[in-house]
Motif scaffolding. Structure first.
Motif, PDB file in Angstrom:
ATOM      1  N   LEU A  50      23.733 -57.252 -29.294  1.00  0.00           N
ATOM      2  CA  LEU A  50      22.858 -56.364 -30.058  1.00  0.00           C
ATOM      3  C   LEU A  50      21.550 -56.186 -29.295  1.00  0.00           C
ATOM      4  CD1 LEU A  50      22.620 -54.821 -32.785  1.00  0.00           C
ATOM      5  CD2 LEU A  50      21.374 -56.814 -33.636  1.00  0.00           C
ATOM      6  N   ASP A  51      21.302 -54.988 -28.807  1.00  0.00           N
ATOM      7  CA  ASP A  51      20.112 -54.719 -27.986  1.00  0.00           C
ATOM      8  C   ASP A  51      18.932 -54.459 -28.918  1.00  0.00           C
ATOM      9  OD1 ASP A  51      18.523 -54.361 -25.809  1.00  0.00           O
ATOM     10  OD2 ASP A  51      19.511 -52.547 -25.076  1.00  0.00           O
ATOM     11  N   VAL A  70      17.049 -50.775 -32.278  1.00  0.00           N
ATOM     12  CA  VAL A  70      18.261 -51.130 -31.552  1.00  0.00           C
ATOM     13  C   VAL A  70      18.620 -49.967 -30.639  1.00  0.00           C
ATOM     14  CG1 VAL A  70      20.762 -51.491 -31.766  1.00  0.00           C
ATOM     15  CG2 VAL A  70      19.195 -52.742 -33.259  1.00  0.00           C
ATOM     16  N   VAL A  71      19.030 -50.285 -29.429  1.00  0.00           N
ATOM     17  CA  VAL A  71      19.517 -49.274 -28.487  1.00  0.00           C
ATOM     18  C   VAL A  71      20.999 -49.535 -28.247  1.00  0.00           C
ATOM     19  CG1 VAL A  71      19.358 -48.371 -26.140  1.00  0.00           C
ATOM     20  CG2 VAL A  71      17.275 -48.983 -27.382  1.00  0.00           C
ATOM     21  N   ASP A  72      21.815 -48.485 -28.363  1.00  0.00           N
ATOM     22  CA  ASP A  72      23.249 -48.630 -28.104  1.00  0.00           C
ATOM     23  C   ASP A  72      23.818 -47.290 -27.656  1.00  0.00           C
ATOM     24  OD1 ASP A  72      23.532 -47.051 -30.377  1.00  0.00           O
ATOM     25  OD2 ASP A  72      24.290 -48.658 -31.658  1.00  0.00           O
ATOM     26  N   ASP A  77      27.911 -48.380 -36.555  1.00  0.00           N
ATOM     27  CA  ASP A  77      27.516 -47.973 -37.902  1.00  0.00           C
ATOM     28  C   ASP A  77      26.627 -49.068 -38.494  1.00  0.00           C
ATOM     29  OD1 ASP A  77      27.229 -47.036 -40.466  1.00  0.00           O
ATOM     30  OD2 ASP A  77      29.321 -47.364 -41.051  1.00  0.00           O
ATOM     31  N   TYR A  78      25.387 -48.720 -38.804  1.00  0.00           N
ATOM     32  CA  TYR A  78      24.442 -49.695 -39.348  1.00  0.00           C
ATOM     33  C   TYR A  78      24.215 -49.512 -40.847  1.00  0.00           C
ATOM     34  CZ  TYR A  78      23.617 -50.580 -34.426  1.00  0.00           C
ATOM     35  OH  TYR A  78      23.785 -50.881 -33.091  1.00  0.00           O
ATOM     36  N   GLY A  94      22.818 -40.968 -22.586  1.00  0.00           N
ATOM     37  CA  GLY A  94      23.996 -41.556 -23.208  1.00  0.00           C
ATOM     38  C   GLY A  94      23.647 -42.683 -24.157  1.00  0.00           C
ATOM     39  N   LEU A  95      22.382 -43.078 -24.180  1.00  0.00           N
ATOM     40  CA  LEU A  95      21.935 -44.143 -25.074  1.00  0.00           C
ATOM     41  C   LEU A  95      21.297 -43.564 -26.331  1.00  0.00           C
ATOM     42  CD1 LEU A  95      20.313 -46.578 -22.481  1.00  0.00           C
ATOM     43  CD2 LEU A  95      22.599 -46.700 -23.503  1.00  0.00           C
TER      44      LEU A  95
END
Length: 206
Positions: A50-51, A70-72, A77-78, A94-95
């Motif tokens: 988890l970033d 958060v970066v992903d 799904d949060y 893409g992030l």
């Protein structure tokens, strides 16, 4: 390491000790094998994927407010936890960035469910002393800039160990990187570093 800062008040001449974790030198190249070792270690690390970043919100929002981000890659799904979710606009498109401001109650501890993980965020009591870890200009791989000392001093591994040990303990209240962050320009090297950082450390204000 920074000591004596009073949260919620402007510090008067705090004592500042910055750890000398620099790895730049004018000549030489980092061997490819070392970079490969970093990537391999990343895949088998004790870090958390988890970033996450936690930071104090702007002062006008009140002492107990923190910004959680958060970066992903945008696929997670949060469950409505974040009120801002969008892809990066200019670089590394893409992030995705997910962000929200939350309240930490007066007892100084809040637990948030973020993507199925229980994230414990703690703040020192307002006006009381606090301790933080600061370091500057980390250079861990010769990709976008030459940093030949990275292999010799094992900067990546040791920096990860320092952060996980100190920031992940009860002795440190906050941490941060000052100066240039990883000298990254073509893709985010910082993602490799933060993927090795424990969730307990990443939940500390940054």
């Amino acid at each position: 390491m920074r000591r004596g800062h009073k949260w919620g008040n402007a510090p008067s001449a705090p004592t500042l000790i910055v750890m000398g974790l620099f790895a730049r030198a004018p000549n030489g190249l980092l061997c490819v094998a070392y970079f490969a070792a970093i990537l391999f270690a990343n895949a088998a690390s004790n870090g958390d994927e988890l970033d996450l970043r936690v930071s104090k919100a702007m002062h006008m929002r009140g002492y107990g407010k923190v910004r959680i981000s958060v970066v992903d890659n945008g696929s997670a799904d949060y469950s409505g936890f974040f009120d801002y979710e969008a892809p990066f606009a200019h670089r590394w498109t893409g992030l995705h960035l997910h962000s929200v401001v939350k309240e930490v109650p007066s007892n100084g501890t809040a637990v948030f469910d973020i993507g199925g993980r229980h994230v414990v965020v703690r703040l020192p009591a307002e006006g009381h002393g606090s301790r933080g870890l600061l370091f500057a200009d980390p250079c861990i791989v010769s990709r976008d800039v030459i940093c030949p000392m990275a292999e010799r001093f094992r900067t990546f591994d040791r920096l990860v160990d320092v952060v996980n040990t100190l920031v992940g303990s009860d002795e440190i209240d906050y941490w941060g990187i000052v100066g240039d962050n990883f000298y990254e320009s073509t893709s985010p090297i910082g993602q490799i570093f933060f993927s090795r950082i424990s969730l307990r450390a990443k939940a500390k204000p940054f």
